[in-house]
Scaffold this active site. Structure first.
Site, PDB file in Angstrom:
ATOM      1  N   GLY A   5       4.331  -0.598  -4.280  1.00 17.08           N
ATOM      2  CA  GLY A   5       4.018   0.310  -5.388  1.00 17.08           C
ATOM      3  C   GLY A   5       4.036  -0.417  -6.720  1.00 17.08           C
ATOM      4  O   GLY A   5       3.242  -0.112  -7.630  1.00 17.08           O
ATOM      5  N   GLU A   6       4.917  -1.385  -6.834  1.00 14.35           N
ATOM      6  CA  GLU A   6       5.045  -2.137  -8.084  1.00 14.35           C
ATOM      7  C   GLU A   6       3.778  -2.966  -8.322  1.00 14.35           C
ATOM      8  O   GLU A   6       3.289  -3.066  -9.448  1.00 14.35           O
ATOM      9  CB  GLU A   6       6.289  -3.031  -8.001  1.00 14.35           C
ATOM     10  CG  GLU A   6       7.607  -2.263  -7.944  1.00 14.35           C
ATOM     11  CD  GLU A   6       7.874  -1.518  -6.638  1.00 14.35           C
ATOM     12  OE1 GLU A   6       7.324  -1.916  -5.593  1.00 14.35           O
ATOM     13  OE2 GLU A   6       8.639  -0.541  -6.677  1.00 14.35           O
ATOM     14  N   HIS A  27      -4.897 -19.752  -5.917  1.00 19.02           N
ATOM     15  CA  HIS A  27      -6.188 -19.245  -5.466  1.00 19.02           C
ATOM     16  C   HIS A  27      -6.611 -17.965  -6.168  1.00 19.02           C
ATOM     17  O   HIS A  27      -7.787 -17.611  -6.154  1.00 19.02           O
ATOM     18  CB  HIS A  27      -6.154 -18.968  -3.949  1.00 19.02           C
ATOM     19  CG  HIS A  27      -6.105 -20.221  -3.126  1.00 19.02           C
ATOM     20  ND1 HIS A  27      -6.510 -20.267  -1.809  1.00 19.02           N
ATOM     21  CD2 HIS A  27      -5.700 -21.470  -3.431  1.00 19.02           C
ATOM     22  CE1 HIS A  27      -6.358 -21.491  -1.335  1.00 19.02           C
ATOM     23  NE2 HIS A  27      -5.855 -22.238  -2.307  1.00 19.02           N
ATOM     24  N   SER A  54       9.862  -2.461  -1.641  1.00 22.37           N
ATOM     25  CA  SER A  54       8.837  -3.198  -0.882  1.00 22.37           C
ATOM     26  C   SER A  54       7.995  -4.092  -1.763  1.00 22.37           C
ATOM     27  O   SER A  54       7.405  -5.064  -1.279  1.00 22.37           O
ATOM     28  CB  SER A  54       7.904  -2.214  -0.170  1.00 22.37           C
ATOM     29  OG  SER A  54       7.124  -1.506  -1.119  1.00 22.37           O
TER      30      SER A  54
HETATM   31  O1  5RP Z   1       9.312  -0.139  -3.135  1.00 20.58           O
HETATM   32  C1  5RP Z   1       9.164   0.842  -3.797  1.00 20.58           C
HETATM   33  C2  5RP Z   1       7.803   1.364  -4.086  1.00 20.58           C
HETATM   34  O2  5RP Z   1       6.825   0.570  -3.479  1.00 20.58           O
HETATM   35  C3  5RP Z   1      10.336   1.592  -4.322  1.00 20.58           C
HETATM   36  O3  5RP Z   1      11.288   0.673  -4.793  1.00 20.58           O
HETATM   37  C4  5RP Z   1      10.924   2.419  -3.195  1.00 20.58           C
HETATM   38  O4  5RP Z   1       9.954   3.336  -2.744  1.00 20.58           O
HETATM   39  C5  5RP Z   1      12.192   3.172  -3.652  1.00 20.58           C
HETATM   40  O5  5RP Z   1      12.689   3.891  -2.543  1.00 20.58           O
HETATM   41  P1  5RP Z   1      13.958   4.844  -2.619  1.00 20.58           P
HETATM   42  O6  5RP Z   1      13.697   5.848  -3.720  1.00 20.58           O
HETATM   43  O7  5RP Z   1      14.039   5.454  -1.249  1.00 20.58           O
HETATM   44  O8  5RP Z   1      15.184   3.987  -2.961  1.00 20.58           O
END
Ligand code: 5RP
Length: 163
Positions: free
Chosen positions: A75-76, A103, A72
């Site tokens: 988290g990164e 901005h 997504s």
């Molecule tokens: O986007 C993410 C964190 O924000 C990770 O890439 C995602 O949660 C990984 O998911 P999974 O272990 O189910 O492949």
């Protein structure tokens, strides 16, 4: 420009495609990993490594930015923003990538590999490396797409919120 790239398993192929693209464009790219597909790897250490490197470079007066990929990108982005001096923005199209620079003076862009095609991700990464310029011109570049570590891109209407 120096560009620091990090990911986890969910964004690995996007990251590798972007690294090749940026290297071909003449950028000095550092891959903060992972280097191989490991479905149980986790993004924080990779993203924090890239984020720290951006701050280190910028503190030394070097032009440097970061790109962090995940499923997504959420988290990164959060992980990168733990590093003092980092302003990481989640870009979900070319416009938000540009605005993050123009901005918000973002120095790291986070992209959800499972939310986009590789072409979209490269366009957002490429545009995020440009700060406000008089011409405000933008370019994008295509790349081959490889599906093994990502889910297929979905239309906006059917896209779910999974990572
Ligand atoms: O986007 C993410 C964190 O924000 C990770 O890439 C995602 O949660 C990984 O998911 P999974 O272990 O189910 O492949």
């Amino acid at each position: 420009m120096r560009i620091h790239v990090a990911t986890d398993h969910a964004g690995l192929e996007f990251a590798q495609t972007l690294i090749k693209h940026l290297t071909d464009q003449g950028h000095d790219v550092t891959d903060h990993g992972p280097k191989t597909y490991e479905p149980l790897d986790d993004y924080p250490s990779f993203c924090i490594s890239a984020a720290r490197a951006v701050v280190r470079d910028q503190s030394a007066g070097l032009a440097s930015l970061g790109v962090v990929f995940g499923g997504s990108g959420n988290g990164e982005q959060i992980a990168a923003n733990k590093v003092e001096g980092v302003r990481a923005a989640l870009a979900w199209n070319t416009s938000t990538a540009q605005l993050a620079r123009q901005h918000n003076d973002a120095n790291v862009v986070a992209i959800g590999a499972r939310q986009h095609t590789e072409d979209e991700a490269i366009s957002s990464s490429t545009n995020s490396s440009r700060r406000r310029s008089p011409s405000k011109s933008v370019t994008s570049a295509g790349s081959p797409s490889s599906p093994s570590t990502r889910r297929p891109a979905r239309s906006r209407a059917t896209r779910s919120t999974d990572a």
